[in-house]
Design a protein around this motif. Sequence first.
Motif, short mmCIF file in Angstrom:
data_model
loop_
_atom_site.label_atom_id
_atom_site.label_comp_id
_atom_site.label_asym_id
_atom_site.label_seq_id
_atom_site.Cartn_x
_atom_site.Cartn_y
_atom_site.Cartn_z
N GLY A 60 0.82 -1.20 0.00
CA GLY A 60 0.00 0.00 0.00
C GLY A 60 0.86 1.26 0.00
N ILE A 61 0.28 2.37 -0.42
CA ILE A 61 0.97 3.64 -0.34
C ILE A 61 0.07 4.62 0.41
CG2 ILE A 61 2.36 3.29 -2.42
CD1 ILE A 61 0.42 5.15 -3.90
N ASN A 62 0.69 5.61 0.99
CA ASN A 62 -0.04 6.64 1.73
C ASN A 62 0.36 7.99 1.18
OD1 ASN A 62 -1.61 7.95 3.62
ND2 ASN A 62 -0.09 7.82 5.24
N GLU A 63 0.04 8.20 -0.11
CA GLU A 63 0.40 9.43 -0.82
C GLU A 63 -0.90 10.10 -1.24
OE1 GLU A 63 3.65 10.22 -1.06
OE2 GLU A 63 4.14 8.34 -0.03
N PRO A 64 -1.31 11.19 -0.56
CA PRO A 64 -2.63 11.78 -0.82
C PRO A 64 -2.85 12.23 -2.26
CG PRO A 64 -1.70 12.63 1.22
CD PRO A 64 -0.62 11.84 0.56
N ASP A 65 -1.77 12.50 -2.99
CA ASP A 65 -1.92 12.99 -4.37
C ASP A 65 -1.94 11.87 -5.39
OD1 ASP A 65 0.75 12.41 -3.81
OD2 ASP A 65 1.51 13.86 -5.26
N LEU A 66 -1.91 10.61 -4.94
CA LEU A 66 -1.91 9.48 -5.86
C LEU A 66 -3.13 8.59 -5.64
CD1 LEU A 66 1.84 8.35 -5.81
CD2 LEU A 66 0.74 10.02 -7.31
N VAL A 67 -3.59 7.98 -6.72
CA VAL A 67 -4.70 7.02 -6.71
C VAL A 67 -4.13 5.67 -7.14
CG1 VAL A 67 -6.99 6.49 -7.60
CG2 VAL A 67 -6.25 8.86 -7.44
N THR A 68 -4.65 4.59 -6.57
CA THR A 68 -4.19 3.26 -6.97
C THR A 68 -5.34 2.43 -7.53
OG1 THR A 68 -4.47 2.42 -4.71
CG2 THR A 68 -2.27 3.19 -5.33
N SER A 69 -4.98 1.50 -8.38
CA SER A 69 -5.94 0.59 -9.00
C SER A 69 -6.29 -0.54 -8.04
CB SER A 69 -5.33 0.00 -10.27
OG SER A 69 -4.29 -0.91 -9.94
N ARG A 70 -7.16 -1.43 -8.50
CA ARG A 70 -7.35 -2.70 -7.81
C ARG A 70 -6.05 -3.50 -7.87
NH1 ARG A 70 -12.79 -4.43 -11.15
NH2 ARG A 70 -14.08 -2.63 -10.55
N VAL A 71 -5.95 -4.52 -7.02
CA VAL A 71 -4.79 -5.41 -7.08
C VAL A 71 -4.82 -6.18 -8.41
CG1 VAL A 71 -3.64 -7.39 -6.04
CG2 VAL A 71 -4.64 -5.61 -4.58
N LEU A 72 -3.69 -6.15 -9.12
CA LEU A 72 -3.62 -6.79 -10.43
C LEU A 72 -2.95 -8.15 -10.37
CD1 LEU A 72 -2.65 -3.69 -12.60
CD2 LEU A 72 -4.93 -4.58 -12.09
N ILE A 73 -1.84 -8.23 -9.66
CA ILE A 73 -1.13 -9.50 -9.49
C ILE A 73 -0.52 -9.53 -8.09
CG2 ILE A 73 -0.61 -9.80 -11.95
CD1 ILE A 73 2.20 -8.76 -11.42
N GLN A 74 0.08 -10.65 -7.74
CA GLN A 74 0.77 -10.80 -6.46
C GLN A 74 2.24 -11.13 -6.72
OE1 GLN A 74 -0.78 -10.52 -3.47
NE2 GLN A 74 -2.96 -10.70 -3.95
N ASP A 75 3.10 -10.63 -5.85
CA ASP A 75 4.54 -10.92 -5.94
C ASP A 75 4.96 -11.59 -4.64
OD1 ASP A 75 7.14 -10.97 -6.84
OD2 ASP A 75 7.34 -8.81 -7.11
#
Length: 212
Positions: free
Chosen positions: A66-81
């Motif tokens: 996860g990220i905690n960057e207010p100016d960024l949006v993230t997608s749904r989870v695409l893959i796992q590493d």
Amino acid sequence: MPERTLTAADTRTVRFGYHGSTEVAARIIRLAGRDEATVQLSEYDIADPFRGIRAGELDVMIVKFGINEPDLVTSRVLIQDARAVAVGPQHPLATRESVSIEELADYDAFAPPGTFPTHVWDDVVPPRTPAGRPIRRNRRVATFPEMMRLVAAGDAIHISLISLADIAPPGIRVVPIHDLPPAPVTLAWLRGSEAPDHVRDFITTAETEASR
């Protein structure tokens, strides 16, 4: 994946930021139904990971955990590493098929490099094991090559992801960690900016295919 009818959006270049394995990026490009020739891959600096997206040099970028960057949006989870540890060729764990995170508390690991977000590094290199043993994150480096030189010399370990095996220098052994959950891999982009049609199509197609 079923074939899609190509549109104008499919032929415009997506500026795509990644770090580490290009195979992880390629998997997402395939989910998006794109030809790799229409994606411009740019490797971002782990010490300052969000500079390119904030400067408008990238359309989207890969993020893990996860990220905690207010100016960024993230997608749904695409893959796992999956999780793994990088060790030198002479390290006591180098010949193992897998290891426990509890064992890794016996060895020196790395502090976050540069301006890498501390809360994300806590996911990558946890400060403590599930049993409460502290991870000795006492080695400091500025670059990934410097980190790998110390690992190769046997001076430290790097708790990371299995995709590191794609880019690890010769001699480095990347050993799976069997008792840490895999990292979720998503895309991130600038909040509040109207992404071009071809970028929105890239993101939504990847999300749709990942959910199948």
